[in-house]
Design a protein around this motif. Sequence first.
Motif, PDB file in Angstrom:
ATOM      1  N   LYS A 132       2.666  -4.328 -11.397  1.00 52.52           N
ATOM      2  CA  LYS A 132       1.927  -4.510 -12.656  1.00 52.52           C
ATOM      3  C   LYS A 132       2.339  -3.509 -13.730  1.00 52.52           C
ATOM      4  CE  LYS A 132      -1.907  -4.711 -10.141  1.00 52.52           C
ATOM      5  NZ  LYS A 132      -3.300  -4.697  -9.743  1.00 52.52           N
ATOM      6  N   THR A 133       2.624  -2.271 -13.355  1.00 54.33           N
ATOM      7  CA  THR A 133       2.913  -1.238 -14.352  1.00 54.33           C
ATOM      8  C   THR A 133       4.266  -1.412 -15.025  1.00 54.33           C
ATOM      9  OG1 THR A 133       3.668   0.189 -12.562  1.00 54.33           O
ATOM     10  CG2 THR A 133       1.412   0.526 -13.347  1.00 54.33           C
ATOM     11  N   THR A 134       5.206  -2.081 -14.365  1.00 56.85           N
ATOM     12  CA  THR A 134       6.521  -2.282 -14.971  1.00 56.85           C
ATOM     13  C   THR A 134       6.738  -3.723 -15.408  1.00 56.85           C
ATOM     14  OG1 THR A 134       7.574  -2.771 -12.846  1.00 56.85           O
ATOM     15  CG2 THR A 134       7.570  -0.463 -13.575  1.00 56.85           C
ATOM     16  N   GLY A 135       5.963  -4.654 -14.837  1.00 59.69           N
ATOM     17  CA  GLY A 135       6.136  -6.066 -15.163  1.00 59.69           C
ATOM     18  C   GLY A 135       7.335  -6.694 -14.476  1.00 59.69           C
ATOM     19  N   ILE A 136       7.815  -6.075 -13.401  1.00 58.32           N
ATOM     20  CA  ILE A 136       9.023  -6.527 -12.710  1.00 58.32           C
ATOM     21  C   ILE A 136       8.670  -7.075 -11.335  1.00 58.32           C
ATOM     22  CG2 ILE A 136      11.199  -5.707 -11.685  1.00 58.32           C
ATOM     23  CD1 ILE A 136      11.313  -3.667 -13.982  1.00 58.32           C
TER      24      ILE A 136
ATOM     25  N   ARG B 289      12.361   2.690  -5.908  1.00 63.54           N
ATOM     26  CA  ARG B 289      11.283   3.517  -5.378  1.00 63.54           C
ATOM     27  C   ARG B 289      10.055   2.649  -5.104  1.00 63.54           C
ATOM     28  NH1 ARG B 289       8.800   8.005  -9.233  1.00 63.54           N
ATOM     29  NH2 ARG B 289       9.466   6.324 -10.565  1.00 63.54           N
ATOM     30  N   ALA B 290       9.392   2.918  -4.005  1.00 67.92           N
ATOM     31  CA  ALA B 290       8.202   2.138  -3.642  1.00 67.92           C
ATOM     32  C   ALA B 290       7.093   2.365  -4.666  1.00 67.92           C
ATOM     33  CB  ALA B 290       7.713   2.531  -2.255  1.00 67.92           C
ATOM     34  N   PRO B 291       6.475   1.288  -5.150  1.00 63.54           N
ATOM     35  CA  PRO B 291       5.389   1.428  -6.126  1.00 63.54           C
ATOM     36  C   PRO B 291       4.093   1.848  -5.437  1.00 63.54           C
ATOM     37  CG  PRO B 291       5.686  -0.867  -5.548  1.00 63.54           C
ATOM     38  CD  PRO B 291       6.763  -0.103  -4.822  1.00 63.54           C
ATOM     39  N   LYS B 292       3.098   2.158  -6.243  1.00 63.02           N
ATOM     40  CA  LYS B 292       1.771   2.416  -5.684  1.00 63.02           C
ATOM     41  C   LYS B 292       1.207   1.073  -5.226  1.00 63.02           C
ATOM     42  CE  LYS B 292       0.661   6.410  -8.505  1.00 63.02           C
ATOM     43  NZ  LYS B 292      -0.231   6.956  -9.536  1.00 63.02           N
ATOM     44  N   ARG B 293       0.578   1.095  -4.091  1.00 64.49           N
ATOM     45  CA  ARG B 293       0.073  -0.149  -3.496  1.00 64.49           C
ATOM     46  C   ARG B 293      -0.886  -0.880  -4.430  1.00 64.49           C
ATOM     47  NH1 ARG B 293      -1.379  -0.725   2.857  1.00 64.49           N
ATOM     48  NH2 ARG B 293      -1.786  -2.967   2.868  1.00 64.49           N
ATOM     49  N   GLU B 294      -1.718  -0.132  -5.150  1.00 58.21           N
ATOM     50  CA  GLU B 294      -2.703  -0.764  -6.026  1.00 58.21           C
ATOM     51  C   GLU B 294      -2.074  -1.451  -7.239  1.00 58.21           C
ATOM     52  OE1 GLU B 294      -2.785   3.693  -7.197  1.00 58.21           O
ATOM     53  OE2 GLU B 294      -2.747   2.577  -5.314  1.00 58.21           O
ATOM     54  N   ASN B 295      -0.791  -1.187  -7.498  1.00 59.25           N
ATOM     55  CA  ASN B 295      -0.094  -1.811  -8.627  1.00 59.25           C
ATOM     56  C   ASN B 295       0.718  -3.039  -8.225  1.00 59.25           C
ATOM     57  OD1 ASN B 295      -1.056   0.116 -10.409  1.00 59.25           O
ATOM     58  ND2 ASN B 295       0.674   1.474 -10.074  1.00 59.25           N
ATOM     59  N   VAL B 296       0.629  -3.442  -6.967  1.00 50.66           N
ATOM     60  CA  VAL B 296       1.468  -4.524  -6.453  1.00 50.66           C
ATOM     61  C   VAL B 296       0.690  -5.834  -6.322  1.00 50.66           C
ATOM     62  CG1 VAL B 296       2.784  -5.290  -4.428  1.00 50.66           C
ATOM     63  CG2 VAL B 296       2.998  -2.938  -5.233  1.00 50.66           C
TER      64      VAL B 296
ATOM     65  N   MET C 138      -8.780  -4.995  -6.582  1.00 49.84           N
ATOM     66  CA  MET C 138      -7.405  -4.813  -6.119  1.00 49.84           C
ATOM     67  C   MET C 138      -7.053  -5.933  -5.146  1.00 49.84           C
ATOM     68  SD  MET C 138      -5.652  -1.476  -4.293  1.00 49.84           S
ATOM     69  CE  MET C 138      -6.714  -1.364  -2.897  1.00 49.84           C
ATOM     70  N   PRO C 139      -5.920  -6.608  -5.379  1.00 52.30           N
ATOM     71  CA  PRO C 139      -5.530  -7.679  -4.464  1.00 52.30           C
ATOM     72  C   PRO C 139      -5.210  -7.113  -3.088  1.00 52.30           C
ATOM     73  CG  PRO C 139      -3.837  -7.314  -6.127  1.00 52.30           C
ATOM     74  CD  PRO C 139      -4.986  -6.420  -6.455  1.00 52.30           C
ATOM     75  N   HIS C 140      -5.555  -7.882  -2.069  1.00 51.67           N
ATOM     76  CA  HIS C 140      -5.276  -7.448  -0.695  1.00 51.67           C
ATOM     77  C   HIS C 140      -3.816  -7.720  -0.362  1.00 51.67           C
ATOM     78  CE1 HIS C 140      -5.655  -6.638   3.509  1.00 51.67           C
ATOM     79  NE2 HIS C 140      -5.142  -7.837   3.782  1.00 51.67           N
ATOM     80  N   ILE C 141      -3.148  -6.709   0.146  1.00 54.36           N
ATOM     81  CA  ILE C 141      -1.763  -6.841   0.577  1.00 54.36           C
ATOM     82  C   ILE C 141      -1.743  -6.611   2.084  1.00 54.36           C
ATOM     83  CG2 ILE C 141       0.577  -5.914   0.395  1.00 54.36           C
ATOM     84  CD1 ILE C 141      -0.235  -4.933  -2.414  1.00 54.36           C
ATOM     85  N   PRO C 142      -1.327  -7.610   2.842  1.00 56.34           N
ATOM     86  CA  PRO C 142      -1.254  -7.417   4.294  1.00 56.34           C
ATOM     87  C   PRO C 142      -0.356  -6.223   4.635  1.00 56.34           C
ATOM     88  CG  PRO C 142      -0.880  -9.722   3.713  1.00 56.34           C
ATOM     89  CD  PRO C 142      -0.891  -8.939   2.436  1.00 56.34           C
ATOM     90  N   ASP C 143      -0.757  -5.458   5.628  1.00 58.98           N
ATOM     91  CA  ASP C 143       0.015  -4.279   6.037  1.00 58.98           C
ATOM     92  C   ASP C 143       1.464  -4.630   6.358  1.00 58.98           C
ATOM     93  OD1 ASP C 143      -2.124  -2.561   5.701  1.00 58.98           O
ATOM     94  OD2 ASP C 143      -2.744  -2.663   7.807  1.00 58.98           O
TER      95      ASP C 143
END
Length: 185
Positions: A28-32, A41-48, A1-6
Amino acid sequence: MPHIPDEYWNAIVECDPSFNDSFIYAVKTTGIYCKPSCKSRAPKRENVNIFKNAYMAKEEGFRPCKRCKPVGAILPAEEWVGQIRAWIDENYHKHLTLEGIAELFHGSPFHLQRLFKQVQGMSPNEYIQKLRMEIAVQLLEEDKRKVKDISEAVGFQSTPYFITLFKKKYGCTPATYRKKGGEKQ
């Protein structure tokens, strides 16, 4: 999972416009890809995934959001509807609503309805029902499951509703259609 700074994650969740020039995020799940200020709506962090700019997100195969229009990019109607149609083709069996699909693809229900009908010649709901019926016919011809199970497998929440639509379209019930070997009346 890529690291996303808080700090970036909080900007996405809070739709903070002060970060719009700092990064673009892609789901990742929508490709947008979107600006941090996007009101979807906020996505799941692991999908960003985080990108420095829209060009980098596009290079990775992501498409611009219709709602927030990152860097003014607008996806052509035919391409947007094509992506939605492809998603419906994979998810027809789920409970689908115009509002849910519009939110997933970062557009308004009105805009989706209008463009889909313009490009496809039918509404999203008509397309979903047509697809479900085509798959139901195929299952009735090739599968021994009960009509109720086929109805559920193709996404109808009500078997009587499925039977009514089927009879209206094919002139007989699904059970009769199967008994006659797939011949329409």
